[in-house]
Design a protein around this motif. Structure first.
Motif, short mmCIF file in Angstrom:
data_model
loop_
_atom_site.label_atom_id
_atom_site.label_comp_id
_atom_site.label_asym_id
_atom_site.label_seq_id
_atom_site.Cartn_x
_atom_site.Cartn_y
_atom_site.Cartn_z
N CYS A 95 -1.81 39.98 43.41
CA CYS A 95 -1.51 41.54 43.84
C CYS A 95 -1.37 42.18 42.53
O CYS A 95 -1.76 43.52 42.34
CB CYS A 95 -0.55 41.55 44.78
N PHE A 144 -7.80 46.93 53.27
CA PHE A 144 -8.67 45.92 52.84
C PHE A 144 -9.74 45.52 53.79
O PHE A 144 -10.81 45.45 53.22
CB PHE A 144 -7.86 44.60 52.40
N TYR A 159 5.21 35.56 50.49
CA TYR A 159 3.72 35.04 50.22
C TYR A 159 4.05 34.19 49.17
O TYR A 159 4.93 34.64 47.97
CB TYR A 159 2.90 36.31 50.00
N ALA A 183 -6.29 38.92 50.72
CA ALA A 183 -5.07 39.98 50.86
C ALA A 183 -5.27 39.86 52.53
O ALA A 183 -3.89 39.87 53.06
CB ALA A 183 -5.61 41.16 50.51
N TYR A 199 -10.73 38.86 46.67
CA TYR A 199 -9.26 39.26 46.92
C TYR A 199 -9.12 39.85 47.88
O TYR A 199 -8.11 39.75 48.69
CB TYR A 199 -8.66 40.22 45.43
N LEU A 242 0.55 48.63 45.34
CA LEU A 242 0.57 47.58 45.65
C LEU A 242 1.30 46.80 44.40
O LEU A 242 1.83 45.69 44.04
CB LEU A 242 -0.57 46.92 45.99
N ILE A 256 -1.70 38.88 54.24
CA ILE A 256 -0.88 40.02 54.92
C ILE A 256 -1.29 40.06 56.53
O ILE A 256 -0.67 40.42 57.26
CB ILE A 256 -1.53 41.29 54.46
N PHE A 302 -0.16 34.56 45.19
CA PHE A 302 -0.80 35.56 45.88
C PHE A 302 0.16 37.04 45.12
O PHE A 302 -0.78 38.01 45.04
CB PHE A 302 -0.57 35.73 47.39
#
Length: 169
Positions: A104, A16, A96, A84, A80, A151, A88, A100
């Motif tokens: 995902c 990410f 989470y 993330a 996003y 994911l 994370i 979230f």
């Protein structure tokens, strides 16, 4: 949703974090005016196109379907990526929030789906690239299918909240 730990967490943080950079520096050149970018980034984009014979980035201004996907990347995926990294990136988290987890699932489904026509383009009969160029492009773009699909699967099959009978925060 159970928090990511160890190597999975590091892979996602790297993915990410790097995706933010690639989106802002390269991908959005397909839809935003060239005047917004420093010459070094324009040259980097041209280098990628020339090195890998990328039929999408090399012809992005003429491919409305590809431009629409880049617009979705900017409007949906880019925010996003920051969320993330936020969730994370919290190494102390054990789970989470449900929101979230839903994000995902949405991100994973959306991104995995958009990569199918992108990867298919590299193997289409009308693409004049060599086998080596096709393989290189596929390898370069494949993580953007594999990681979001993983994911999606992880978030969709996570039942940590259901086991305890409680919702995540």
């Amino acid at each position: 949703m159970k928090a990511f730990t160890g190597v999975s967490r590091l892979v996602l943080l790297g993915f990410f974090g790097s995706h933010i950079i690639f989106t802002l520096c390269l991908d959005c050149q397909a839809v935003l005016p060239e005047s917004l970018f420093p010459q070094a980034l324009i040259d980097l984009g041209k280098y990628e196109v020339e090195t890998f014979n990328d039929p999408l980035m090399g012809n992005a201004r003429n491919l409305l379907w590809f431009q629409s996907m880049v617009c979705l990347e900017l409007l949906f995926q880019l925010p996003y990526f920051f969320a993330a990294l936020y969730y994370i990136g919290d190494a102390s988290a054990t789970s989470y929030p449900d929101g979230f987890r839903a994000a995902c699932i949405a991100y994973g489904a959306h991104t995995s789906t958009t990569l199918i026509p992108i990867l298919s383009t590299f193997w289409a009969a009308d693409y004049n690239g060599t086998t080596q160029e096709r393989v290189s492009l596929t390898a370069m773009y494949f993580p953007y299918l594999a990681i979001p699909a993983w994911l999606l699967w992880t978030a969709a099959t996570d039942s940590s909240g259901a086991k305890t009978g409680q919702k995540s925060d």
